[in-house]
Design an enzyme around this catalytic site. Structure first.
Site, PDB file in Angstrom:
ATOM      1  N   ASN A 194       0.855  -1.183   0.000  1.00 30.22           N
ATOM      2  CA  ASN A 194       0.000   0.000   0.000  1.00 30.22           C
ATOM      3  C   ASN A 194       0.895   1.237   0.000  1.00 30.22           C
ATOM      4  O   ASN A 194       1.293   1.725   1.040  1.00 30.22           O
ATOM      5  CB  ASN A 194      -0.927  -0.033   1.223  1.00 30.22           C
ATOM      6  CG  ASN A 194      -1.802   1.201   1.326  1.00 30.22           C
ATOM      7  OD1 ASN A 194      -1.620   2.171   0.588  1.00 30.22           O
ATOM      8  ND2 ASN A 194      -2.743   1.179   2.251  1.00 30.22           N
ATOM      9  N   CYS A 252      -2.055   5.239   0.280  1.00 33.11           N
ATOM     10  CA  CYS A 252      -3.028   5.865   1.174  1.00 33.11           C
ATOM     11  C   CYS A 252      -2.776   7.379   1.230  1.00 33.11           C
ATOM     12  O   CYS A 252      -1.668   7.808   1.540  1.00 33.11           O
ATOM     13  CB  CYS A 252      -2.927   5.252   2.570  1.00 33.11           C
ATOM     14  SG  CYS A 252      -4.149   5.936   3.705  1.00 33.11           S
ATOM     15  N   ASN A 296      -5.500   3.385  -5.910  1.00 32.35           N
ATOM     16  CA  ASN A 296      -5.917   3.683  -4.547  1.00 32.35           C
ATOM     17  C   ASN A 296      -6.805   4.931  -4.630  1.00 32.35           C
ATOM     18  O   ASN A 296      -7.165   5.364  -5.725  1.00 32.35           O
ATOM     19  CB  ASN A 296      -4.692   3.897  -3.652  1.00 32.35           C
ATOM     20  CG  ASN A 296      -4.981   3.514  -2.209  1.00 32.35           C
ATOM     21  OD1 ASN A 296      -6.027   3.888  -1.668  1.00 32.35           O
ATOM     22  ND2 ASN A 296      -4.085   2.772  -1.584  1.00 32.35           N
ATOM     23  N   THR A 297      -7.157   5.512  -3.523  1.00 28.55           N
ATOM     24  CA  THR A 297      -8.142   6.598  -3.544  1.00 28.55           C
ATOM     25  C   THR A 297      -7.534   7.938  -3.976  1.00 28.55           C
ATOM     26  O   THR A 297      -6.333   8.152  -3.874  1.00 28.55           O
ATOM     27  CB  THR A 297      -8.786   6.743  -2.161  1.00 28.55           C
ATOM     28  OG1 THR A 297      -7.750   6.864  -1.188  1.00 28.55           O
ATOM     29  CG2 THR A 297      -9.657   5.550  -1.836  1.00 28.55           C
ATOM     30  N   CYS A 332     -27.605  22.111 -27.818  1.00 27.52           N
ATOM     31  CA  CYS A 332     -26.917  22.403 -29.072  1.00 27.52           C
ATOM     32  C   CYS A 332     -27.023  23.888 -29.427  1.00 27.52           C
ATOM     33  O   CYS A 332     -26.056  24.506 -29.855  1.00 27.52           O
ATOM     34  CB  CYS A 332     -27.507  21.551 -30.192  1.00 27.52           C
ATOM     35  SG  CYS A 332     -26.539  21.624 -31.711  1.00 27.52           S
ATOM     36  N   CYS A 348     -29.837  13.668 -23.980  1.00 26.71           N
ATOM     37  CA  CYS A 348     -31.137  13.019 -24.229  1.00 26.71           C
ATOM     38  C   CYS A 348     -31.476  12.042 -23.109  1.00 26.71           C
ATOM     39  O   CYS A 348     -30.682  11.163 -22.785  1.00 26.71           O
ATOM     40  CB  CYS A 348     -31.091  12.278 -25.567  1.00 26.71           C
ATOM     41  SG  CYS A 348     -32.648  11.440 -25.924  1.00 26.71           S
TER      42      CYS A 348
HETATM   43  C1  LIG Z   1     -13.080   2.934   3.979  1.00 28.70           C
HETATM   44  C2  LIG Z   1     -11.956   2.578   3.063  1.00 28.70           C
HETATM   45  C3  LIG Z   1     -10.784   2.067   3.593  1.00 28.70           C
HETATM   46  C4  LIG Z   1      -9.727   1.735   2.754  1.00 28.70           C
HETATM   47  N1  LIG Z   1      -8.595   1.209   3.292  1.00 28.70           N
HETATM   48  C5  LIG Z   1      -7.573   0.825   2.478  1.00 28.70           C
HETATM   49  C6  LIG Z   1      -6.428   0.188   3.015  1.00 28.70           C
HETATM   50  O1  LIG Z   1      -6.317  -0.060   4.201  1.00 28.70           O
HETATM   51  N2  LIG Z   1      -5.448  -0.147   2.146  1.00 28.70           N
HETATM   52  C7  LIG Z   1      -5.523   0.080   0.810  1.00 28.70           C
HETATM   53  O2  LIG Z   1      -4.602  -0.258   0.057  1.00 28.70           O
HETATM   54  N3  LIG Z   1      -6.619   0.674   0.273  1.00 28.70           N
HETATM   55  C8  LIG Z   1      -7.638   1.040   1.078  1.00 28.70           C
HETATM   56  N4  LIG Z   1      -8.768   1.593   0.523  1.00 28.70           N
HETATM   57  C9  LIG Z   1      -8.837   1.804  -0.930  1.00 28.70           C
HETATM   58  C10 LIG Z   1      -9.495   0.629  -1.671  1.00 28.70           C
HETATM   59  O3  LIG Z   1      -8.786  -0.568  -1.494  1.00 28.70           O
HETATM   60  C11 LIG Z   1      -9.616   0.916  -3.174  1.00 28.70           C
HETATM   61  O4  LIG Z   1      -8.325   1.078  -3.715  1.00 28.70           O
HETATM   62  C12 LIG Z   1     -10.436   2.149  -3.495  1.00 28.70           C
HETATM   63  O5  LIG Z   1     -11.515   2.264  -2.602  1.00 28.70           O
HETATM   64  C13 LIG Z   1     -10.956   2.161  -4.927  1.00 28.70           C
HETATM   65  O6  LIG Z   1     -11.842   1.100  -5.165  1.00 28.70           O
HETATM   66  P1  LIG Z   1     -13.466   1.268  -5.148  1.00 28.70           P
HETATM   67  O7  LIG Z   1     -13.795   2.402  -6.062  1.00 28.70           O
HETATM   68  O8  LIG Z   1     -13.991  -0.053  -5.582  1.00 28.70           O
HETATM   69  O9  LIG Z   1     -13.819   1.590  -3.744  1.00 28.70           O
HETATM   70  C14 LIG Z   1      -9.838   1.929   1.352  1.00 28.70           C
HETATM   71  C15 LIG Z   1     -11.034   2.415   0.836  1.00 28.70           C
HETATM   72  C16 LIG Z   1     -12.088   2.729   1.670  1.00 28.70           C
HETATM   73  C17 LIG Z   1     -13.374   3.236   1.080  1.00 28.70           C
END
Ligand SMILES: Cc1cc2nc3c(=O)[nH]c(=O)nc-3n(C[C@H](O)[C@H](O)[C@H](O)COP(=O)(O)O)c2cc1C
Length: 444
Positions: free
Chosen positions: A148, A151, A216-217, A369, A406
């Site tokens: 990871n 994060c 990841n996010t 348009c 549409c």
């Molecule tokens: C509440 C929450 C906790 C997460 N914790 C982790 C984590 O501990 N480690 C990690 O690699 N990604 C973590 N993620 C990211 C997810 O693994 C994933 O990469 C991300 O949510 C995108 O996928 P999705 O659109 O299907 O949610 C977390 C996401 C959420 C929503």
């Protein structure tokens, strides 16, 4: 023996094999739960396996003492009908002890030997930390690790997560340590909070990683409480940016997966696609752009583990209909048609066509348009009081905006126009002073 009909199409979903071998990790299907709350303990993971998930990436483990989380932790972007389009979270890695997690992982892997069990890891960016934890991970019998390095909140301040993933030299270094002190597959999970996703992917490969996973996010603030003048989620009276995921991020994730899939420097590097996957179709799109497995988090958090049933059934049915017997038969198939803008055919022309039988005369296409595009949809009021909208072919540039506005699916189509002009891309265009004339074949 596979049953095929005269056109070579596989007749039955029974002939479709969803099993995968992803960078040496075997799973009965490509649907894995991503590292997050759904995979944070044996109780969750065992029920996920019982529901049919092919694998899980266990919620990120780290050094003790475990992380301490705040409340609240989530906020969302809603659609009109309160459908969650995007989810924002400020959670950290596991808040349970390393020993407890490892004990549960060992037990779950023993009970579910055919499922992929991957451990997500995040420890400080020093060799000693990796050398210490990796033998403990190896002893669990898990199938591999996912680093990871992405994060975006809480952990970067401690020199981990995205702080590592945004620095290709560190990505390479950590991957190298893992390959040195761990014998099974190493997947590097990439952060999207970076300008060029190819840089950390190349670095992971240089460090010896067996695969990458993404995304990841994404750094995000979803909304504010304007009375209290604070963003959501609110912790006491304060907030911070979080990580964005869910359906809204799928387009960003798909593009990043394609970027890596198209990059000659990372050719053949297995990719686990993550980001906004909530249906079999989403999964198929990631696979078509080069993913060998897919991971799901938000959709499972919102709808529960059983969504995997529809995902598996839908994917198998679609594969059967299209003659794909295995995931590898269509993985990466769309990459050849995903190119740089400069190689698109400038002589290709399509224009909008309105199906008058389906039109509900709402006028949205006309307004869009007329006000903001090319004034190519004529508006008539008929004697009987009804309205009619017609495309002015000579003025339509084929931008698609009317089709997008549409509300009736299938009412507006984009129709190809035969021009008789041959393929010509921007690099060949005589109007382009920088053209580097290339043959179409070479250009593609
Ligand atoms: C509440 C929450 C906790 C997460 N914790 C982790 C984590 O501990 N480690 C990690 O690699 N990604 C973590 N993620 C990211 C997810 O693994 C994933 O990469 C991300 O949510 C995108 O996928 P999705 O659109 O299907 O949610 C977390 C996401 C959420 C929503």
């Amino acid at each position: 023996m596979m049953a095929t009909n005269v056109s070579g199409i596989i007749d039955s979903t029974n002939d479709v094999d969803l099993s995968i071998d992803f960078a040496g990790i075997k799973a009965p299907n490509p649907f894995w739960l991503a590292s997050a709350p759904p995979t944070d303990k044996a109780y969750n993971v065992e029920r996920a396996f019982a529901a049919g998930w092919g694998g899980v990436v266990w919620k990120t483990l780290g050094e003790d003492p475990p992380a301490v989380n705040v409340s609240s932790r989530y906020s969302a972007l809603y659609g009109r009908n309160r459908q969650v389009m995007g989810l924002n979270n400020i959670e950290l890695i596991t808040d349970r002890s390393l020993e407890l997690n490892l004990r549960e992982i060992e037990r779950v892997k023993r009970n579910w030997p055919d499922r992929a069990l991957i451990i997500s890891l995040m420890v400080p960016c020093v060799e000693e930390a990796w050398r210490t934890i990796l033998p403990l991970i190896e002893a669990t019998g898990a199938d591999g690790i996912e680093l990871n390095l992405g994060c975006p909140h809480g952990m970067p301040e401690r020199g981990m997560g995205a702080a590592v993933g945004q620095n290709p030299d560190l990505v390479e270094q950590v991957a190298r340590w893992c390959k040195q002190y761990y014998s099974k597959p190493v997947i590097v999970k990439l952060t999207p909070n970076i300008t060029d996703i190819r840089a950390p992917a190349r670095a992971a490969l240089r460090g010896g990683a067996d695969a990458v996973s993404l995304i990841n996010t994404i750094n995000s603030i979803t909304s504010l409480d304007l009375d209290r003048m604070v963003a959501h989620p609110i912790v006491g009276g304060r907030s911070t940016h979080g990580g964005y995921c869910g359906e809204a991020v799928k387009p960003i994730a798909l593009n990043m997966v394609a970027e890596i899939g198209r990059d000659p420097a990372t050719q053949g590097l297995p990719i686990s696609g993550i980001g906004g996957i909530s249906s079999w179709r989403d999964a198929a799109e990631f696979i078509a752009l080069g993913a060998g497995s897919v991971q799901v988090c938000t959709a499972a958090m919102l709808h529960g583990f059983r969504i995997v049933e529809e995902m598996k059934d839908g994917l198998a049915r679609w594969m059967g209909e299209h003659g794909y017997a295995r995931i590898g038969d269509f993985s990466g198939r769309a990459l050849a048609n995903t190119t740089d803008w400069k190689y698109l055919d400038m002589n290709y022309v399509s224009i909008a066509h309105i199906d008058q039988d389906k039109c509900i005369q709402c006028g949205r296409c006309h307004i869009a348009c007329e006000d903001t595009s090319h004034q190519a949809i004529a508006h008539y009021r008929l004697d009987d009081g009804t309205r009619r909208y017609e495309v002015k072919a000579a003025d339509c540039v084929g931008c698609n905006l009317c089709q997008i506005t549409c509300p009736v699916e299938g009412c507006i189509d984009m129709v190809a126009v035969e021009t008789g002009r041959p393929y010509m891309n921007w690099t060949q265009d005589p109007r382009n002073p920088h053209r580097e004339v290339q043959e179409p074949a070479a250009a593609m």
